[in-house]
Motif scaffolding. Sequence first.
Motif, PDB file in Angstrom:
ATOM      1  N   GLU A  19      60.290  50.979  88.108  1.00  0.00           N
ATOM      2  CA  GLU A  19      59.078  50.452  88.739  1.00  0.00           C
ATOM      3  C   GLU A  19      57.951  50.394  87.714  1.00  0.00           C
ATOM      4  OE1 GLU A  19      55.890  51.872  92.120  1.00  0.00           O
ATOM      5  OE2 GLU A  19      57.851  52.831  92.038  1.00  0.00           O
ATOM      6  N   ILE A  20      57.209  49.297  87.688  1.00  0.00           N
ATOM      7  CA  ILE A  20      56.115  49.117  86.723  1.00  0.00           C
ATOM      8  C   ILE A  20      54.906  49.944  87.150  1.00  0.00           C
ATOM      9  CG2 ILE A  20      54.524  47.453  85.702  1.00  0.00           C
ATOM     10  CD1 ILE A  20      56.810  45.365  86.075  1.00  0.00           C
ATOM     11  N   MET A  21      54.403  50.754  86.207  1.00  0.00           N
ATOM     12  CA  MET A  21      53.274  51.639  86.472  1.00  0.00           C
ATOM     13  C   MET A  21      51.979  51.160  85.806  1.00  0.00           C
ATOM     14  SD  MET A  21      55.007  53.649  88.303  1.00  0.00           S
ATOM     15  CE  MET A  21      53.938  54.997  88.684  1.00  0.00           C
ATOM     16  N   LYS A  22      52.072  50.619  84.589  1.00  0.00           N
ATOM     17  CA  LYS A  22      50.881  50.199  83.838  1.00  0.00           C
ATOM     18  C   LYS A  22      51.309  49.209  82.762  1.00  0.00           C
ATOM     19  CE  LYS A  22      46.923  52.187  81.344  1.00  0.00           C
ATOM     20  NZ  LYS A  22      45.937  51.380  82.032  1.00  0.00           N
ATOM     21  N   VAL A  23      50.429  48.259  82.440  1.00  0.00           N
ATOM     22  CA  VAL A  23      50.688  47.285  81.385  1.00  0.00           C
ATOM     23  C   VAL A  23      49.436  47.106  80.542  1.00  0.00           C
ATOM     24  CG1 VAL A  23      52.412  46.006  82.731  1.00  0.00           C
ATOM     25  CG2 VAL A  23      50.029  45.284  82.781  1.00  0.00           C
ATOM     26  N   GLY A  24      49.601  46.664  79.307  1.00  0.00           N
ATOM     27  CA  GLY A  24      48.451  46.355  78.479  1.00  0.00           C
ATOM     28  C   GLY A  24      48.801  46.236  77.014  1.00  0.00           C
ATOM     29  N   PHE A  25      47.849  45.753  76.234  1.00  0.00           N
ATOM     30  CA  PHE A  25      48.010  45.629  74.797  1.00  0.00           C
ATOM     31  C   PHE A  25      47.595  46.925  74.102  1.00  0.00           C
ATOM     32  CE2 PHE A  25      47.973  41.112  75.769  1.00  0.00           C
ATOM     33  CZ  PHE A  25      48.939  40.637  74.900  1.00  0.00           C
ATOM     34  N   LEU A  26      48.432  47.367  73.181  1.00  0.00           N
ATOM     35  CA  LEU A  26      48.167  48.515  72.318  1.00  0.00           C
ATOM     36  C   LEU A  26      48.719  48.167  70.947  1.00  0.00           C
ATOM     37  CD1 LEU A  26      49.453  51.292  74.745  1.00  0.00           C
ATOM     38  CD2 LEU A  26      47.059  50.853  74.196  1.00  0.00           C
ATOM     39  N   SER A  27      48.410  48.983  69.933  1.00  0.00           N
ATOM     40  CA  SER A  27      49.008  48.805  68.606  1.00  0.00           C
ATOM     41  C   SER A  27      50.003  49.919  68.369  1.00  0.00           C
ATOM     42  CB  SER A  27      47.932  48.848  67.517  1.00  0.00           C
ATOM     43  OG  SER A  27      47.106  47.722  67.605  1.00  0.00           O
ATOM     44  N   LYS A  28      51.164  49.552  67.836  1.00  0.00           N
ATOM     45  CA  LYS A  28      52.209  50.528  67.547  1.00  0.00           C
ATOM     46  C   LYS A  28      52.403  50.596  66.042  1.00  0.00           C
ATOM     47  CE  LYS A  28      57.143  51.102  67.952  1.00  0.00           C
ATOM     48  NZ  LYS A  28      57.269  51.019  66.505  1.00  0.00           N
ATOM     49  N   LYS A  29      52.544  51.800  65.532  1.00  0.00           N
ATOM     50  CA  LYS A  29      52.781  51.972  64.104  1.00  0.00           C
ATOM     51  C   LYS A  29      54.274  51.800  63.838  1.00  0.00           C
ATOM     52  CE  LYS A  29      51.156  54.882  60.367  1.00  0.00           C
ATOM     53  NZ  LYS A  29      50.465  56.141  60.039  1.00  0.00           N
ATOM     54  N   GLY A  30      54.614  50.941  62.883  1.00  0.00           N
ATOM     55  CA  GLY A  30      56.010  50.688  62.551  1.00  0.00           C
ATOM     56  C   GLY A  30      56.686  51.915  61.961  1.00  0.00           C
ATOM     57  N   HIS A  31      57.993  52.028  62.154  1.00  0.00           N
ATOM     58  CA  HIS A  31      58.743  53.169  61.627  1.00  0.00           C
ATOM     59  C   HIS A  31      59.178  52.968  60.174  1.00  0.00           C
ATOM     60  CE1 HIS A  31      58.959  54.846  65.659  1.00  0.00           C
ATOM     61  NE2 HIS A  31      59.221  55.966  65.039  1.00  0.00           N
ATOM     62  N   VAL A  32      59.225  51.741  59.704  1.00  0.00           N
ATOM     63  CA  VAL A  32      59.653  51.479  58.332  1.00  0.00           C
ATOM     64  C   VAL A  32      58.455  51.198  57.437  1.00  0.00           C
ATOM     65  CG1 VAL A  32      61.062  49.999  56.859  1.00  0.00           C
ATOM     66  CG2 VAL A  32      61.878  50.606  59.126  1.00  0.00           C
ATOM     67  N   ARG A  33      57.709  50.146  57.743  1.00  0.00           N
ATOM     68  CA  ARG A  33      56.576  49.760  56.890  1.00  0.00           C
ATOM     69  C   ARG A  33      55.308  50.547  57.199  1.00  0.00           C
ATOM     70  NH1 ARG A  33      56.193  43.572  57.354  1.00  0.00           N
ATOM     71  NH2 ARG A  33      54.399  43.920  56.015  1.00  0.00           N
ATOM     72  N   ARG A  34      55.263  51.209  58.337  1.00  0.00           N
ATOM     73  CA  ARG A  34      54.148  52.069  58.742  1.00  0.00           C
ATOM     74  C   ARG A  34      52.824  51.317  58.906  1.00  0.00           C
ATOM     75  NH1 ARG A  34      56.259  55.837  61.287  1.00  0.00           N
ATOM     76  NH2 ARG A  34      54.512  57.245  60.987  1.00  0.00           N
ATOM     77  N   ASN A  35      52.903  50.031  59.236  1.00  0.00           N
ATOM     78  CA  ASN A  35      51.689  49.265  59.509  1.00  0.00           C
ATOM     79  C   ASN A  35      51.490  49.171  61.019  1.00  0.00           C
ATOM     80  OD1 ASN A  35      54.010  47.673  59.638  1.00  0.00           O
ATOM     81  ND2 ASN A  35      52.916  45.802  59.188  1.00  0.00           N
ATOM     82  N   TRP A  36      50.262  48.902  61.446  1.00  0.00           N
ATOM     83  CA  TRP A  36      49.940  48.804  62.872  1.00  0.00           C
ATOM     84  C   TRP A  36      50.149  47.370  63.352  1.00  0.00           C
ATOM     85  CZ3 TRP A  36      49.092  53.037  65.702  1.00  0.00           C
ATOM     86  CH2 TRP A  36      48.752  54.213  65.035  1.00  0.00           C
ATOM     87  N   LEU A  37      50.877  47.225  64.457  1.00  0.00           N
ATOM     88  CA  LEU A  37      51.177  45.914  65.019  1.00  0.00           C
ATOM     89  C   LEU A  37      50.785  45.879  66.491  1.00  0.00           C
ATOM     90  CD1 LEU A  37      54.685  45.743  63.388  1.00  0.00           C
ATOM     91  CD2 LEU A  37      52.751  44.309  62.774  1.00  0.00           C
ATOM     92  N   ASP A  38      50.071  44.849  66.896  1.00  0.00           N
ATOM     93  CA  ASP A  38      49.689  44.692  68.298  1.00  0.00           C
ATOM     94  C   ASP A  38      50.927  44.353  69.114  1.00  0.00           C
ATOM     95  OD1 ASP A  38      46.534  43.046  67.547  1.00  0.00           O
ATOM     96  OD2 ASP A  38      47.058  45.159  67.611  1.00  0.00           O
ATOM     97  N   ARG A  39      51.085  45.046  70.234  1.00  0.00           N
ATOM     98  CA  ARG A  39      52.243  44.857  71.113  1.00  0.00           C
ATOM     99  C   ARG A  39      51.800  44.880  72.569  1.00  0.00           C
ATOM    100  NH1 ARG A  39      54.278  42.713  67.572  1.00  0.00           N
ATOM    101  NH2 ARG A  39      55.646  43.614  66.041  1.00  0.00           N
TER     102      ARG A  39
END
Length: 162
Positions: A19-39
């Motif tokens: 069941e969907i509880m919450k949605v939205g845009f956040l930035s996630k830090k990559g596991h390889v390049r370690r840069n922040w990406l909007d998701r």
Amino acid sequence: MARRPKTLTNELKTLQKGEIMKVGFLSKKGHVRRNWLDRWFVLTTEGLYYYKNRSDPKPIGVIPLFGCRVDEDTFQKHQNVLTCWTAEGKDYPIRASTRDEMLMWITEINKTAEERSKKPRDYQGPITENPGAANKQTSVQKEEPPTKGAHGGKSDSESDDD
């Protein structure tokens, strides 16, 4: 008889479940390049799914909620960072636009993870659709995408390492 995936993450990654509880845009830090990406993130009763674009039908990753804990990460050089630590030992740094938004996500993820951990590990919730990909109105709170660079991450069209 079908073989079971080795980890819960692989099992959840194919389709969004719960069941969907919450949605939205956040930035996630990559596991390889370690840069922040909007998701685009979709929190369900089964996991925290993330998509490259809001309209993508399939997630590019999932953070399983069974045994997950989330807290503010004060060790990051950026502000408004929360980190999800999974039962499998992985950490996922995620950045919100504001402190209030970060605190709302922490509260919602922890509450949902606590409820999820009360169920058996192999419990499977119903398959659901990314509300951004569905062309219908839902009762889930929707957010507008941040402007390019709002979190310091790359735009959705740039490459990533998720």
